[in-house]
Motif scaffolding. Structure first.
Motif, mmCIF file in Angstrom:
data_model
loop_
_atom_site.group_PDB
_atom_site.id
_atom_site.type_symbol
_atom_site.label_atom_id
_atom_site.label_comp_id
_atom_site.label_asym_id
_atom_site.label_seq_id
_atom_site.Cartn_x
_atom_site.Cartn_y
_atom_site.Cartn_z
ATOM 1 N N LYS A 12 62.858 -22.619 -1.981
ATOM 2 C CA LYS A 12 62.154 -21.515 -2.269
ATOM 3 C C LYS A 12 60.789 -21.811 -2.871
ATOM 4 C CE LYS A 12 61.684 -17.220 -5.001
ATOM 5 N NZ LYS A 12 62.477 -16.236 -6.185
ATOM 6 N N SER A 15 58.694 -23.516 -0.061
ATOM 7 C CA SER A 15 58.162 -22.536 0.883
ATOM 8 C C SER A 15 56.866 -22.078 0.089
ATOM 9 C CB SER A 15 59.393 -21.440 1.175
ATOM 10 O OG SER A 15 58.568 -20.498 1.812
ATOM 11 N N GLN A 16 57.120 -21.588 -1.049
ATOM 12 C CA GLN A 16 55.940 -20.830 -1.800
ATOM 13 C C GLN A 16 54.757 -21.788 -1.860
ATOM 14 O OE1 GLN A 16 57.714 -19.565 -5.493
ATOM 15 N NE2 GLN A 16 58.408 -17.605 -4.635
ATOM 16 N N ASN A 19 53.237 -22.700 2.006
ATOM 17 C CA ASN A 19 52.592 -21.662 2.394
ATOM 18 C C ASN A 19 51.478 -21.240 1.752
ATOM 19 O OD1 ASN A 19 54.157 -21.067 4.481
ATOM 20 N ND2 ASN A 19 55.733 -20.232 3.508
ATOM 21 N N VAL A 34 54.680 -19.447 9.239
ATOM 22 C CA VAL A 34 55.235 -18.951 7.834
ATOM 23 C C VAL A 34 56.592 -19.757 7.735
ATOM 24 C CG1 VAL A 34 56.150 -17.159 5.939
ATOM 25 C CG2 VAL A 34 54.193 -16.602 7.769
ATOM 26 N N TRP A 35 56.482 -20.785 6.794
ATOM 27 C CA TRP A 35 57.684 -21.643 6.742
ATOM 28 C C TRP A 35 58.436 -21.139 5.559
ATOM 29 C CZ3 TRP A 35 58.304 -24.164 10.899
ATOM 30 C CH2 TRP A 35 57.063 -24.759 11.597
ATOM 31 N N ASP A 36 59.486 -20.277 5.772
ATOM 32 C CA ASP A 36 60.045 -19.663 4.872
ATOM 33 C C ASP A 36 61.406 -20.156 4.284
ATOM 34 O OD1 ASP A 36 62.013 -19.306 6.686
ATOM 35 O OD2 ASP A 36 61.779 -16.994 7.039
ATOM 36 N N GLU A 37 61.703 -19.693 2.878
ATOM 37 C CA GLU A 37 62.680 -20.068 2.354
ATOM 38 C C GLU A 37 64.109 -20.541 3.091
ATOM 39 O OE1 GLU A 37 65.841 -19.188 -1.407
ATOM 40 O OE2 GLU A 37 63.967 -17.965 -1.248
ATOM 41 N N ARG A 38 64.415 -19.589 4.008
ATOM 42 C CA ARG A 38 65.600 -19.830 4.749
ATOM 43 C C ARG A 38 65.419 -20.997 5.873
ATOM 44 N NH1 ARG A 38 63.733 -17.447 9.887
ATOM 45 N NH2 ARG A 38 66.006 -16.782 10.804
#
Length: 349
Positions: A12, A15-16, A19, A34-38
């Motif tokens: 998390k 990612s935050q 991004n 968007v390289w998200d948490e998942r």
């Protein structure tokens, strides 16, 4: 004083931070993934084969101001496989630039490779970014092939509205008739979701797929198992006939942001048995595309590599598209020899 050490956060926080840095730097200039948490959880933080040795953070007074993340990987280097990493997402907070943080991250990553006997980091650098100039000045960097893509657009109107580029919008508009929707009528008989018992046969398919490659990501059985199935992130389909896996396709969805959000189905692996008829190869790809639409994808993309026949993609309704990035090798020592004519296989990260 900025200290570079092992990244202390989780998927998390990675990612935050990453991004946020990329949005503040390039958000009004280009479309960004968007390289998200998942995604980070799948690729690195919950990957049993990836430890924290190659996850670096730069900290100033306890605050994260820079990051360089890499995944341990086997790399095909000519006729042999060597230890290395796949690395990307180098990010330095805009307010902390000019302090040599990128150099510290790069030097620390190189030192950790030497300590562990790893030969190189394989990655890609997007054109028009600060990374292009930064890595070009580093003595251990080698730029190789441009990374072209295959593209199929499911929702042209949305893709045109999303894009920040006039040239891109024109391409999407004028090529719309070529992105035909014949795939929607493809039969799904004999095609099913991947199951863990399929791994040995899928590994054989990937090894056959890799025959033309002399530089790139090389899969072990353990890494392939994680690539093909992890929670609900990668989606893998196999074509089975008389108990034999004849082909496989592996993809996942991600979002890109520009003027709004665009969901993309990104194909990482597409492999077939020798002699599988073209019609069956295309049918497998088309069934995966049907699934992408069901998952809400607005388009599909795949890197152009020597592993994927152009005639299959063209006759399946995909078009070549400039990728805007270059293959980048960060060498651990100067004596690492790269192939004179690299035939590269890698993923778009």
């Amino acid at each position: 004083m900025v200290e570079v050490r092992t990244f202390e956060g989780d998927a998390k926080e990675a990612s935050q931070f990453i991004n946020s840095v990329w949005q503040r730097t390039y958000g009004v200039k280009m479309g960004l993934t968007v390289w998200d948490e998942r995604f980070f959880d799948w690729l690195i933080f919950s990957n049993p084969l990836a430890d924290r040795d190659y996850l670096l953070g730069a900290y100033s007074k306890g605050k994260l101001v820079g990051a360089f993340l890499a995944e341990p990987a086997k790399i095909q280097l000519g006729p042999r496989q060597v230890d290395g990493t796949y690395g990307s997402w180098v990010s330095v907070a805009p307010e902390s630039r000019g302090q040599g943080i990128g150099i510290k991250l790069s030097d620390t990553m190189q030192a950790r490779h030497r300590e562990r006997g790893a030969a190189l980091t394989l990655g890609c650098v997007a054109g028009g970014t600060l990374g292009q100039g930064f890595w070009g000045q580093r003595s251990h960097t080698r730029y190789l092939n441009d990374l072209g893509m295959w593209l199929h657009v499911f929702n042209t109107e949305k893709a045109v509205r999303w894009s920040l580029s006039v040239a891109e919008r024109a391409f999407l508009t004028f090529t719309r008739p070529l992105h035909h929707r014949g795939f929607l009528a493809a039969r799904a008989d004999g095609i099913r979701a991947y199951q863990p018992r399929d791994l040995p046969q899928c590994m054989t398919l990937v090894q056959k797929m890799m025959r033309p490659v002399n530089l790139g990501y090389a899969y072990t059985s353990e890494r392939l198992a994680h690539q093909l199935q992890f929670r609900d992130i990668p989606r893998t389909f196999v074509l089975e006939r008389d108990g034999v896996i004849q082909g496989m396709v592996n993809y996942y969805t991600l979002q890109m942001t520009a003027r709004g959000l665009l969901t993309t189905g990104l194909v990482d692996l597409l492999a077939f048995q020798d002699g599988l008829p073209f019609s069956e190869q295309r049918r497998l790809l088309w069934v995966a595309m049907q699934d992408m639409v069901a998952q809400g994808a607005d388009c599909a993309a795949m890197l152009r590599t020597p592993c994927t026949p152009a005639h299959l993609m063209l006759r399946s309704g995909w078009l070549p598209f400039p990728g805007g990035s270059r293959v980048t090798c960060l060498l651990t020592t100067p004596d690492v020899e790269l192939p004179a004519s690299p035939r590269v296989f890698m993923h778009l990260r």
